[in-house]
Design a protein around this motif. Structure first.
Motif, mmCIF file in Angstrom:
data_model
loop_
_atom_site.group_PDB
_atom_site.id
_atom_site.type_symbol
_atom_site.label_atom_id
_atom_site.label_comp_id
_atom_site.label_asym_id
_atom_site.label_seq_id
_atom_site.Cartn_x
_atom_site.Cartn_y
_atom_site.Cartn_z
ATOM 1 N N ALA A 156 0.727 -1.272 -0.173
ATOM 2 C CA ALA A 156 0.068 -0.066 -0.011
ATOM 3 C C ALA A 156 0.974 1.341 -0.013
ATOM 4 C CB ALA A 156 -0.716 -0.010 1.396
ATOM 5 N N LEU A 157 0.328 2.121 -0.522
ATOM 6 C CA LEU A 157 1.105 3.327 -0.835
ATOM 7 C C LEU A 157 0.311 4.668 -0.744
ATOM 8 C CD1 LEU A 157 3.860 4.533 -1.697
ATOM 9 C CD2 LEU A 157 3.451 4.167 -3.859
ATOM 10 N N SER A 158 0.220 5.611 0.197
ATOM 11 C CA SER A 158 -0.438 6.933 0.001
ATOM 12 C C SER A 158 0.676 8.162 -0.267
ATOM 13 C CB SER A 158 -0.956 6.987 1.450
ATOM 14 O OG SER A 158 -2.109 8.056 1.355
ATOM 15 N N VAL A 159 0.253 8.865 -1.112
ATOM 16 C CA VAL A 159 1.028 9.985 -1.520
ATOM 17 C C VAL A 159 0.249 11.370 -1.907
ATOM 18 C CG1 VAL A 159 2.666 8.485 -2.657
ATOM 19 C CG2 VAL A 159 0.842 9.508 -4.210
ATOM 20 N N PRO A 160 0.581 12.600 -1.779
ATOM 21 C CA PRO A 160 0.138 13.674 -1.876
ATOM 22 C C PRO A 160 -0.179 13.965 -3.698
ATOM 23 C CG PRO A 160 1.985 14.460 -1.445
ATOM 24 C CD PRO A 160 1.975 12.844 -1.191
ATOM 25 N N GLU A 161 -1.193 14.545 -3.959
ATOM 26 C CA GLU A 161 -1.377 14.751 -5.505
ATOM 27 C C GLU A 161 -0.211 15.423 -6.038
ATOM 28 O OE1 GLU A 161 -4.856 17.171 -5.817
ATOM 29 O OE2 GLU A 161 -4.810 17.004 -8.122
ATOM 30 N N GLY A 162 0.229 15.221 -7.216
ATOM 31 C CA GLY A 162 1.443 15.677 -7.952
ATOM 32 C C GLY A 162 2.738 14.888 -7.831
ATOM 33 N N ARG A 173 -4.866 -2.051 -13.903
ATOM 34 C CA ARG A 173 -5.373 -1.150 -12.606
ATOM 35 C C ARG A 173 -6.814 -1.966 -12.286
ATOM 36 N NH1 ARG A 173 -6.687 5.114 -12.195
ATOM 37 N NH2 ARG A 173 -8.653 4.783 -11.222
ATOM 38 N N GLN A 174 -7.033 -1.831 -11.023
ATOM 39 C CA GLN A 174 -8.433 -2.368 -10.514
ATOM 40 C C GLN A 174 -8.853 -1.280 -9.544
ATOM 41 O OE1 GLN A 174 -8.326 -6.247 -8.106
ATOM 42 N NE2 GLN A 174 -10.347 -6.489 -9.065
ATOM 43 N N ASP A 175 -10.118 -0.939 -9.916
ATOM 44 C CA ASP A 175 -10.961 0.078 -9.093
ATOM 45 C C ASP A 175 -11.667 -0.803 -8.008
ATOM 46 O OD1 ASP A 175 -10.819 1.758 -11.723
ATOM 47 O OD2 ASP A 175 -10.359 2.755 -9.828
ATOM 48 N N ALA A 194 3.205 12.890 -12.182
ATOM 49 C CA ALA A 194 2.188 13.815 -11.713
ATOM 50 C C ALA A 194 0.864 13.176 -11.199
ATOM 51 C CB ALA A 194 2.029 14.991 -12.703
ATOM 52 N N SER A 195 1.128 12.423 -10.354
ATOM 53 C CA SER A 195 -0.185 11.809 -9.618
ATOM 54 C C SER A 195 -1.484 12.451 -9.404
ATOM 55 C CB SER A 195 0.176 10.798 -8.346
ATOM 56 O OG SER A 195 0.701 11.625 -7.502
ATOM 57 N N GLN A 196 -2.529 11.809 -9.866
ATOM 58 C CA GLN A 196 -3.856 12.655 -9.451
ATOM 59 C C GLN A 196 -4.702 11.748 -8.686
ATOM 60 O OE1 GLN A 196 -5.338 12.853 -13.467
ATOM 61 N NE2 GLN A 196 -3.613 14.344 -13.932
ATOM 62 N N PRO A 197 -5.554 12.395 -7.830
ATOM 63 C CA PRO A 197 -6.494 11.540 -6.958
ATOM 64 C C PRO A 197 -7.405 10.432 -7.788
ATOM 65 C CG PRO A 197 -6.865 13.909 -6.336
ATOM 66 C CD PRO A 197 -5.917 13.741 -7.538
ATOM 67 N N GLY A 198 -7.487 10.681 -9.139
ATOM 68 C CA GLY A 198 -8.092 9.749 -10.006
ATOM 69 C C GLY A 198 -7.241 8.459 -10.190
ATOM 70 N N ASP A 199 -5.925 8.581 -9.963
ATOM 71 C CA ASP A 199 -5.172 7.514 -9.985
ATOM 72 C C ASP A 199 -5.154 6.373 -8.857
ATOM 73 O OD1 ASP A 199 -2.475 9.497 -11.269
ATOM 74 O OD2 ASP A 199 -3.997 8.671 -12.449
ATOM 75 N N SER A 200 -5.869 6.812 -7.873
ATOM 76 C CA SER A 200 -6.065 5.944 -6.538
ATOM 77 C C SER A 200 -6.784 4.703 -7.052
ATOM 78 C CB SER A 200 -7.066 6.576 -5.397
ATOM 79 O OG SER A 200 -6.364 7.812 -5.116
ATOM 80 N N ALA A 201 -6.177 3.431 -6.709
ATOM 81 C CA ALA A 201 -6.660 2.136 -7.275
ATOM 82 C C ALA A 201 -5.617 1.185 -6.597
ATOM 83 C CB ALA A 201 -6.769 2.119 -8.575
ATOM 84 N N THR A 252 -0.396 -3.441 -5.377
ATOM 85 C CA THR A 252 -0.152 -2.242 -4.661
ATOM 86 C C THR A 252 -1.380 -1.352 -4.481
ATOM 87 O OG1 THR A 252 2.245 -2.347 -5.092
ATOM 88 C CG2 THR A 252 1.262 -0.126 -4.361
ATOM 89 N N ARG A 253 -1.860 -0.973 -3.434
ATOM 90 C CA ARG A 253 -3.006 -0.236 -3.596
ATOM 91 C C ARG A 253 -2.376 0.992 -3.180
ATOM 92 N NH1 ARG A 253 -4.908 -2.617 0.765
ATOM 93 N NH2 ARG A 253 -4.558 -1.185 2.209
ATOM 94 N N LEU A 254 -2.858 2.089 -4.050
ATOM 95 C CA LEU A 254 -2.348 3.323 -4.059
ATOM 96 C C LEU A 254 -3.609 4.250 -3.779
ATOM 97 C CD1 LEU A 254 -0.332 5.581 -4.877
ATOM 98 C CD2 LEU A 254 -1.262 5.324 -7.356
#
Lengths: 110, 113
Positions: free
Chosen positions: A10-16, A37-39, A79-86, A104-106
């Motif tokens: 698992a990975l948690s990052v701020p946008e950008g 990718r899996q939502d 340049a990660s975005q909230p919509g990349d969460s998956a 990996t859950r992002l």
């Protein structure tokens, strides 16, 4: 027996942020490697496929690399975005089957 | 675009019932697969088929059977559903040849009570 590992789980990052997801496999005799990718609650969506003879593939903000000799692949997300969460999964082709990592859950937060 | 469809998104069945899960692909793919996905266990291959009327066991075929009468359709059958078959079931099809890219359906969440 081929085994595929993905770290971190698992990975948690701020946008950008630019980020790298890792995929390792134990047997370098693969035909290709595919990133998905899996939502939540949904099927898998194919992102990139790298043939064994290739070193990398790119699609938009995604870049996947393959190093067969070391048994590794990376998925780079720019340049990660909230919509990349998956959840992101890699899979290697072993003759007529795919062997999947556990993903990996992002989470990308605003 | 490749399209893989599954007959139901959600299904609730009782223990002992016979359950049919159907999968259809529209890209003339030879190879089709059934997986189940469970938390902590990842994707596990149940059965696959590389041609009409052909089938191969995957890693966890016990309690399941499959049918492929037409190239575009691959059915998974739970002969007598049990609670430990509660899971997300995913169907996939694959291009043939060297590319062998796998495409998935939306999944069926099966609950057996």
């Amino acid at each position: 027996k081929q085994e595929v590992t993905q770290i971190p789980a698992a990975l948690s990052v701020p946008e950008g942020e630019n980020l790298v997801l890792n995929c390792s496999f134990t047997d370098s005799a693969i035909y290709n490697l595919q990133w998905f990718r899996q939502d939540p609650g949904k099927g898998l969506t194919s992102l990139l496929l790298i043939q064994s003879s290739q070193r990398e593939q790119t699609s938009g903000r995604l870049n996947a690399s393959l190093d067969k000799s070391s048994g590794r692949s990376t998925l780079y997300i720019a340049a990660s975005q909230p919509g990349d969460s998956a959840t992101y999964l890699c899979a290697v082709r072993d003759t007529d089957k795919l062997i999947f990592g556990t993903g990996t859950r992002l989470q990308v937060f605003p | 675009d490749v399209k893989v469809t599954q007959s139901s998104r959600y299904l609730v069945k009782r223990t002992g019932e016979k359950v049919f899960l159907e999968c259809v692909q529209d890209m003339d793919h030879e190879n089709m697969f059934w997986y189940r996905q469970d938390p902590g266990l990842g994707l596990r291959l149940i059965y696959f088929s590389y041609d009409v009327k052909m089938k191969e066991k995957g890693d966890i075929p016990e309690g399941y059977s499959v049918s492929r009468e037409k190239k575009e359709r691959f059915s998974l059958i739970l002969e007598s559903a049990s609670t430990n078959q509660t899971s997300m079931y995913l169907c996939a099809s694959t291009t043939s040849g060297t590319r062998y890219e796998q495409y998935f359906g939306p999944g069926t969440r099966l609950t057996v009570t």
